[in-house]
Design an enzyme around this catalytic site. Sequence first.
Site, PDB file in Angstrom:
ATOM      1  N   ARG A 117      41.214  39.408  43.055  1.00  0.00           N
ATOM      2  CA  ARG A 117      40.192  40.445  42.890  1.00  0.00           C
ATOM      3  C   ARG A 117      39.401  40.564  44.198  1.00  0.00           C
ATOM      4  O   ARG A 117      38.213  40.247  44.247  1.00  0.00           O
ATOM      5  CB  ARG A 117      39.262  40.108  41.703  1.00  0.00           C
ATOM      6  N   GLN A 122      41.904  45.900  45.891  1.00  0.00           N
ATOM      7  CA  GLN A 122      41.348  46.873  44.933  1.00  0.00           C
ATOM      8  C   GLN A 122      42.300  48.028  44.610  1.00  0.00           C
ATOM      9  O   GLN A 122      42.426  48.422  43.462  1.00  0.00           O
ATOM     10  CB  GLN A 122      40.040  47.441  45.477  1.00  0.00           C
ATOM     11  N   ASP A 125      44.811  47.001  41.961  1.00  0.00           N
ATOM     12  CA  ASP A 125      44.257  46.235  40.844  1.00  0.00           C
ATOM     13  C   ASP A 125      44.509  46.920  39.497  1.00  0.00           C
ATOM     14  O   ASP A 125      43.686  47.689  39.003  1.00  0.00           O
ATOM     15  CB  ASP A 125      42.750  46.056  41.109  1.00  0.00           C
ATOM     16  N   SER A 128      41.822  46.435  36.688  1.00  0.00           N
ATOM     17  CA  SER A 128      40.660  47.333  36.707  1.00  0.00           C
ATOM     18  C   SER A 128      41.040  48.718  36.203  1.00  0.00           C
ATOM     19  O   SER A 128      40.292  49.336  35.430  1.00  0.00           O
ATOM     20  CB  SER A 128      40.084  47.449  38.119  1.00  0.00           C
ATOM     21  N   TYR A 223      35.125  35.447  38.153  1.00  0.00           N
ATOM     22  CA  TYR A 223      35.370  35.424  36.707  1.00  0.00           C
ATOM     23  C   TYR A 223      34.335  34.545  36.012  1.00  0.00           C
ATOM     24  O   TYR A 223      33.761  33.634  36.606  1.00  0.00           O
ATOM     25  CB  TYR A 223      36.768  34.860  36.415  1.00  0.00           C
TER      26      TYR A 223
HETATM   27  P1  NAD Z   1      37.057  40.039  32.300  1.00  0.00           P
HETATM   28  O1  NAD Z   1      37.867  41.028  31.554  1.00  0.00           O
HETATM   29  O2  NAD Z   1      37.685  38.755  32.729  1.00  0.00           O
HETATM   30  O3  NAD Z   1      35.757  39.677  31.415  1.00  0.00           O
HETATM   31  C1  NAD Z   1      34.899  40.691  30.948  1.00  0.00           C
HETATM   32  C2  NAD Z   1      33.458  40.256  31.048  1.00  0.00           C
HETATM   33  O4  NAD Z   1      33.181  39.305  30.017  1.00  0.00           O
HETATM   34  C3  NAD Z   1      33.077  39.582  32.359  1.00  0.00           C
HETATM   35  O5  NAD Z   1      32.043  40.332  32.975  1.00  0.00           O
HETATM   36  C4  NAD Z   1      32.593  38.213  31.913  1.00  0.00           C
HETATM   37  O6  NAD Z   1      31.511  37.717  32.708  1.00  0.00           O
HETATM   38  C5  NAD Z   1      32.154  38.480  30.492  1.00  0.00           C
HETATM   39  N1  NAD Z   1      32.003  37.282  29.641  1.00  0.00           N
HETATM   40  C6  NAD Z   1      32.783  36.173  29.563  1.00  0.00           C
HETATM   41  N2  NAD Z   1      32.273  35.304  28.648  1.00  0.00           N
HETATM   42  C7  NAD Z   1      31.163  35.891  28.114  1.00  0.00           C
HETATM   43  C8  NAD Z   1      30.235  35.511  27.117  1.00  0.00           C
HETATM   44  N3  NAD Z   1      30.288  34.342  26.491  1.00  0.00           N
HETATM   45  N4  NAD Z   1      29.241  36.381  26.833  1.00  0.00           N
HETATM   46  C9  NAD Z   1      29.117  37.581  27.465  1.00  0.00           C
HETATM   47  N5  NAD Z   1      29.983  37.985  28.413  1.00  0.00           N
HETATM   48  C10 NAD Z   1      30.987  37.157  28.739  1.00  0.00           C
HETATM   49  O7  NAD Z   1      36.372  40.743  33.554  1.00  0.00           O
HETATM   50  P2  NAD Z   1      36.976  41.756  34.605  1.00  0.00           P
HETATM   51  O8  NAD Z   1      36.528  43.117  34.299  1.00  0.00           O
HETATM   52  O9  NAD Z   1      38.437  41.500  34.739  1.00  0.00           O
HETATM   53  O10 NAD Z   1      36.226  41.280  35.928  1.00  0.00           O
HETATM   54  C11 NAD Z   1      36.316  39.916  36.354  1.00  0.00           C
HETATM   55  C12 NAD Z   1      35.662  39.724  37.698  1.00  0.00           C
HETATM   56  O11 NAD Z   1      36.401  40.398  38.709  1.00  0.00           O
HETATM   57  C13 NAD Z   1      34.247  40.281  37.795  1.00  0.00           C
HETATM   58  O12 NAD Z   1      33.496  39.423  38.579  1.00  0.00           O
HETATM   59  C14 NAD Z   1      34.419  41.587  38.497  1.00  0.00           C
HETATM   60  O13 NAD Z   1      33.260  42.011  39.164  1.00  0.00           O
HETATM   61  C15 NAD Z   1      35.508  41.192  39.469  1.00  0.00           C
HETATM   62  N6  NAD Z   1      36.261  42.343  39.955  1.00  0.00           N
HETATM   63  C16 NAD Z   1      36.511  42.418  41.297  1.00  0.00           C
HETATM   64  C17 NAD Z   1      37.250  43.471  41.791  1.00  0.00           C
HETATM   65  C18 NAD Z   1      37.550  43.537  43.249  1.00  0.00           C
HETATM   66  O14 NAD Z   1      36.778  43.093  44.048  1.00  0.00           O
HETATM   67  N7  NAD Z   1      38.720  44.032  43.609  1.00  0.00           N
HETATM   68  C19 NAD Z   1      37.720  44.462  40.946  1.00  0.00           C
HETATM   69  C20 NAD Z   1      37.439  44.366  39.583  1.00  0.00           C
HETATM   70  C21 NAD Z   1      36.727  43.289  39.094  1.00  0.00           C
END
Ligand code: NAD
Length: 371
Positions: A117, A122, A125, A128, A223
């Site tokens: 990530r 991006q 991805d 996303s 994560y």
């Molecule tokens: P995900 O699907 O793994 O999880 C969804 C959300 O659930 C996350 O925000 C997580 O913090 C939350 N979560 C987990 N346990 C929880 C709990 N007990 N209570 C409440 N919330 C809880 O997340 P995702 O959308 O795949 O994103 C994962 C990470 O990757 C994030 O930090 C996001 O910002 C990052 N990301 C980076 C890029 C990039 O830079 N290319 C792109 C997309 C996402």
Amino acid sequence: MVVGILKEPEGENRVALLPESVDELIKMGVEVIIESEAGNTSCVENEEYVSAGAKIDVKNKILEKSDILIKINAPEPDELIEGKIYIAIFNPLYRKELVSKTKEMYITSFSLDMIARSSRAQSMDILSSMATIAGYKAVLEAATKLPSFFPMFMTASGTIKPAKVLILGAGVAGLQALATARKLGAVVEVFDVRSAVKEEVMSLGGKFIEVEGSREDASAGGYAVQQTEEFVEKQKQLIHKHAKKSKVIICTAQIQGKKAPVLIRKETVEAMEAGSVIVDLAASSGGNCELTANNKTVFHNRVRIIGKSNYPSTMPVDASRMFGKNLLNFLKVLITPEGKLNLDFEDEIISSTCITHEGKVINNRINALIK
Ligand code: NAD
């Protein structure tokens, strides 16, 4: 270099590549073969692929002729050919048996759900892209199933209050759900364990509910990590308080490679207003609601709990378009401009996605899991 696109299984409407992306691959010196009728459920006919420069063939021939075989869903056992290269969503953190099988067959497998990530990744991805669709569609589904309005209405027959929507998890899907629910006029509250998302939630017009004492780990690549039992208990109680006042809950909380945290108890569902809707996007990894059933809708105490886990398939044209663009960007890293394979394991795009190669599991995260 021959790239073969396989048809998805029954019930899956997406296709890994649309005709609009074929041309770019051909310009890279790649020959593209599409399994006959692979695009039908994404509103694309064989002829459109042919016009874009691809060939159409039957599965067996594609398996035989292609150097790289591509599918969105993981290939079925009868689609695995020894020594070939496969790109798909293998879900290796949850499917150890498939990892072992591809290792034993000397398959080079790339799992796009494992992509780093990072800013550079991006454009590739797929997590996303698909989460964006899931968050959007989850809210639309909730809005159509809810027996009330989302926005506030001031009418001659009185004022209708806006619906309260609660979102658990503010990752890509949660933030998209928040944006969509706000556009429909709902009042939205959001829970997450990562404090970094507070500002994003507020900038999209949501109210961020904080639970003190969450565990965060800088080495987890952004994560969320598993929380202590004490924290989860505190969180469930606070969620109960907010859920009672909400007509819709969109669940998106996940911990990569683990069972999703259970945040909504049966008692919480029982405290919700009749007609309320819960859409649990974490259904395939166990669900955030205790009563969720994967790929089923359950009614409890007149609350509808929807556990649909493949919303992107319900919007196949844009889902395939987004997947195809991400795939194309990935292939530009994997294949040189001269149309040759570029297996540079020093590159994090390759090392994060390559799971098995030359009879070994070469992905560090999967290796750690298997041991
Ligand atoms: P995900 O699907 O793994 O999880 C969804 C959300 O659930 C996350 O925000 C997580 O913090 C939350 N979560 C987990 N346990 C929880 C709990 N007990 N209570 C409440 N919330 C809880 O997340 P995702 O959308 O795949 O994103 C994962 C990470 O990757 C994030 O930090 C996001 O910002 C990052 N990301 C980076 C890029 C990039 O830079 N290319 C792109 C997309 C996402």
